[in-house]
Design an enzyme around this catalytic site. Structure first.
Site, PDB file in Angstrom:
ATOM      1  N   ASP A 129      45.151  28.915 -15.726  1.00 40.93           N
ATOM      2  CA  ASP A 129      45.253  27.483 -15.389  1.00 40.93           C
ATOM      3  C   ASP A 129      44.071  26.657 -15.900  1.00 40.93           C
ATOM      4  OD1 ASP A 129      47.491  28.308 -13.930  1.00 40.93           O
ATOM      5  OD2 ASP A 129      46.328  28.523 -12.084  1.00 40.93           O
ATOM      6  N   ARG A 278      51.838  34.416 -18.524  1.00 37.05           N
ATOM      7  CA  ARG A 278      50.729  35.247 -18.054  1.00 37.05           C
ATOM      8  C   ARG A 278      50.717  36.632 -18.673  1.00 37.05           C
ATOM      9  NH1 ARG A 278      50.463  34.493 -11.649  1.00 37.05           N
ATOM     10  NH2 ARG A 278      50.716  36.727 -11.678  1.00 37.05           N
TER      11      ARG A 278
HETATM   12  O1  F6P Z   1      46.963  30.862 -11.063  1.00 37.58           O
HETATM   13  C1  F6P Z   1      47.795  31.416 -12.034  1.00 37.58           C
HETATM   14  C2  F6P Z   1      49.220  31.178 -11.701  1.00 37.58           C
HETATM   15  O2  F6P Z   1      50.013  31.791 -12.685  1.00 37.58           O
HETATM   16  C3  F6P Z   1      49.619  29.719 -11.496  1.00 37.58           C
HETATM   17  O3  F6P Z   1      49.780  29.035 -12.715  1.00 37.58           O
HETATM   18  C4  F6P Z   1      50.878  29.863 -10.680  1.00 37.58           C
HETATM   19  O4  F6P Z   1      51.127  28.716  -9.889  1.00 37.58           O
HETATM   20  C5  F6P Z   1      50.532  31.036  -9.790  1.00 37.58           C
HETATM   21  O5  F6P Z   1      49.533  31.778 -10.464  1.00 37.58           O
HETATM   22  C6  F6P Z   1      51.672  31.968  -9.481  1.00 37.58           C
HETATM   23  O6  F6P Z   1      51.203  32.908  -8.580  1.00 37.58           O
HETATM   24  P1  F6P Z   1      51.961  34.229  -8.127  1.00 37.58           P
HETATM   25  O7  F6P Z   1      51.644  35.289  -9.129  1.00 37.58           O
HETATM   26  O8  F6P Z   1      51.345  34.552  -6.808  1.00 37.58           O
HETATM   27  O9  F6P Z   1      53.408  33.921  -8.070  1.00 37.58           O
END
Ligand code: F6P
Length: 345
Positions: A129, A278
């Site tokens: 982010d 990611r």
């Molecule tokens: O902080 C990284 C991130 O990928 C954000 O962009 C997103 O809102 C969040 O994590 C999603 O989190 P999780 O893996 O807990 O669903």
């Protein structure tokens, strides 16, 4: 003095975590320090789930996404029993220090563990982010943006062929860094970010103007936490609550697309890029930044810089107090936002 050092990765994963681990182990091994990998974030310390990291165990991990140590959003400060067990594991292995690689949640816990419990911790910032204060950039961001750009490039051709509006929803939590960088680099026509609530009437006018000018397709990038301005809110209360959950954002793209179709009458499709942003191999730039952070973390331990974090300032890697990193979130730079606006339409 030869010591045993620990390293953990915590919070959402991010391309480049393995590059940090590799750099830290390589640098520490050169001084004949041993390194213990702590599994699944702070949880590994609480549950005594650890593994020795050696030069051979980290071989080949540089290009790999995810983290060889696993991760979790577990916070050991939430109950006293976890904290006691965390300290027991720490003492059992006689850890000289621990490197905590994480985002805001992880680094806040690191700060408290150092300030309130004297545990020697140094931090390394990570998040796709790019919303951490104190550092100009976090690794993972460049990779996420490059994934967004590739997706937008692909969406352009299909949008053009079908004369459609394409809505691309991207991550970024409460900030618009990924949306703005991805949208600018991908040539999006509209970029919507949490820092500036959007008026749906403006978005629709812009789309209609494009059509009258003969541009029969449009690309809209919307950040997961972008919100309609209150005076033109088209979401009902239940939908709002569903989309903007602090721990699990997502869904604005679909409602935005429906509203555009209703108001403009043009076929509108949604792509939510989600976790694709990611995953996978880090870009060269993220590998280098992560490697520099890993080396700096080791140097900070040698210099006994506890409660501090490696950070990028300009071209230099420096160490800053963890307080600076967690005091607030780093919102999208206004200059970047203004650049994005030049291309709106
Ligand atoms: O902080 C990284 C991130 O990928 C954000 O962009 C997103 O809102 C969040 O994590 C999603 O989190 P999780 O893996 O807990 O669903």
């Amino acid at each position: 003095m030869k010591q045993r050092l620990g390293i953990l990765t915590s919070g959402g994963d991010c391309p480049g975590l393995n590059a940090v681990i590799r750099a830290f182990v390589r640098r520490a091994s050169a001084d004949e320090m041993s390194v213990l990998g702590i599994k699944n974030g702070w949880r590994g310390l609480v549950e005594n789930d650890v593994e020795p990291l050696t030069r051979s165990s980290i071989s080949g991990i540089l290009p790999r996404g995810g983290t060889i140590l696993g991760t979790s959003r577990f916070n050991p400060l939430e109950d006293p029993d976890s904290l006691t067990r965390l300290k027991q594991t720490w003492n059992k292995y006689d850890l000289g220090a621990v490197v905590a690689v994480g985002g805001e949640g992880t680094l806040s816990a690191a700060l408290e563990l150092w300030q309130e419990h004297d545990l020697r911790i140094v931090g390394v910032p990570k998040t796709i982010d790019n919303d951490l204060c104190g550092t100009d950039k976090t690794f993972g961001f460049d990779t996420a943006v490059s994934i967004v750009v590739e997706a937008i490039d692909r969406l352009h051709s299909t949008a053009e062929a079908h004369h459609r509006v394409m809505v691309v929803e991207v991550m970024g939590r409460h900030t618009g860094w990924i949306a703005a960088y991805g949208g600018i680099a991908g040539g999006a026509d509209v970029i919507l970010v949490p820092e500036h609530p959007f008026r749906i009437s403006n978005v629709c006018e812009l789309l209609e103007r494009r059509r009258t000018q003969g541009r029969l397709f449009s690309i809209i990038v919307v950040a997961e936490d972008a919100k309609p301005s209150p005076d033109e809110d088209f979401l009902d209360e239940a939908t709002r609550a569903e989309i903007y959950q602090h721990d699990c954002l997502g869904g604005i793209g679909m409602f935005l697309a429906r509203e555009i179709e209703k108001r403009v009458g043009v076929e509108t499709r949604v792509t939510n890029l989600g976790y694709v942003q990611r995953g996978g191999t880090p870009t060269a730039s993220d590998r280098v930044l992560a490697t520099r952070f890993g080396i700096k973390a080791y140097e900070m331990i040698v210099a006994a810089e506890w409660g501090r974090m490696a950070a990028l300032r300009g071209t230099q890697i420096i160490s800053i107090p963890l307080e600076e990193a967690v005091i607030d979130i780093k919102r999208l730079d206004e200059e970047i936002y203004r650049v994005a606006q030049v291309f709106a339409g």
